[in-house]
Design an enzyme around this catalytic site. Sequence first.
Site, PDB file in Angstrom:
ATOM      1  N   SER A 149       0.808  -1.225   0.000  1.00  0.00           N
ATOM      2  CA  SER A 149       0.000   0.000   0.000  1.00  0.00           C
ATOM      3  C   SER A 149       0.838   1.272   0.000  1.00  0.00           C
ATOM      4  O   SER A 149       0.371   2.337   0.382  1.00  0.00           O
ATOM      5  CB  SER A 149      -0.980   0.020   1.182  1.00  0.00           C
ATOM      6  N   GLU A 183       6.802  -4.651  -8.478  1.00  0.00           N
ATOM      7  CA  GLU A 183       6.422  -5.731  -7.564  1.00  0.00           C
ATOM      8  C   GLU A 183       5.118  -6.365  -8.027  1.00  0.00           C
ATOM      9  O   GLU A 183       4.403  -5.816  -8.868  1.00  0.00           O
ATOM     10  CB  GLU A 183       6.269  -5.210  -6.140  1.00  0.00           C
ATOM     11  N   ASN A 211       1.517  -7.942  -6.474  1.00  0.00           N
ATOM     12  CA  ASN A 211       0.618  -7.970  -5.321  1.00  0.00           C
ATOM     13  C   ASN A 211      -0.269  -9.208  -5.439  1.00  0.00           C
ATOM     14  O   ASN A 211      -1.032  -9.339  -6.399  1.00  0.00           O
ATOM     15  CB  ASN A 211      -0.227  -6.692  -5.333  1.00  0.00           C
ATOM     16  N   TYR A 245      -5.946   5.302  -2.309  1.00  0.00           N
ATOM     17  CA  TYR A 245      -7.220   4.981  -1.666  1.00  0.00           C
ATOM     18  C   TYR A 245      -8.152   6.153  -1.430  1.00  0.00           C
ATOM     19  O   TYR A 245      -9.330   5.948  -1.152  1.00  0.00           O
ATOM     20  CB  TYR A 245      -6.953   4.259  -0.334  1.00  0.00           C
TER      21      TYR A 245
END
Length: 304
Positions: free
Chosen positions: A145, A265, A267, A208
């Site tokens: 996150s 990356e 997730n 978010y």
Amino acid sequence: MSSRTSPKVAVLMGGPSDECDVSLSSGSECVRALRDEGFEVEGIVAGGDLCRRLEESAPDIVFNALHGRWGEDGCVQGILEWLSIPYTHSGVLASALAMDKQCAKEAYRVAGLPVLGSLLVDRVTIGERHPMRPPYVLKPNVGGSSLNVFVVAEDAERPPELSDDMPETVMVEEFAPGRELTTTVLGDRALTVTDILTEGWYDYRAKYAEGGSRHVLPAEVPADVFDACLEFALSAHRALGCRGLSRTDFRWDGSKGVDGLVLLETNTQPGMTPTSLTPEQARHVGIGMGELCRILVEDASCGR
């Protein structure tokens, strides 16, 4: 499986990680979507009594909507294996491997995927001197996150001061200029590519908060770059041994063409919140939230 005609699904959410609030939002969306699909669903906020809660609930399947450490790093997957409850998303090994950024990079390299140079440094030594020539990025080697991510500018005289909540092991990674791209993989299919536009770094708020970022879907990039994102995301998914669902993030330097594309990356538990990228990509290719969750439930198993 029980004798119920429709399997009972327990959606795990919350948990003890820094990403608890995001997980609660993801879990609530998944509970709603699965109920709309006709499943019997119970939302379980994961804590230290998780084993007891699962034994009391007696679900046929666990939908893992946890994010971050403990829920995404192989720990809860191990609990579910021990309890012999089929579950969604990746298994123990793939989850642990993807969560450790440096280990994941080694798997990418073996698969021939492009990655940035990086090294691991102890947190307490960061303040003494630059661990590599700026610009570079500091971030937890284990985490998600975009929490505790620092972009160190080229003209920075010294590294940033790190707070006590930064994990002991810090990844120092070369800074990659350019655009933020991402691709979701569902099963054996790479869905599409999103170009993420933000004011500054794609941090926690940009991910978010309403209006924190703008998603261009499909990404307006050259066809060879678009296709490379799809190919690389699927290769990363397979190299790590992921199952069900994953999302791989990229940086792309447009001045270098396809050679400017690097993996950041993967997730293994992509967000499922109202502003999350994966449900948005699924909708773009004709898969609604309910169908997406149902596909994951139908794919659930042990021994993943």
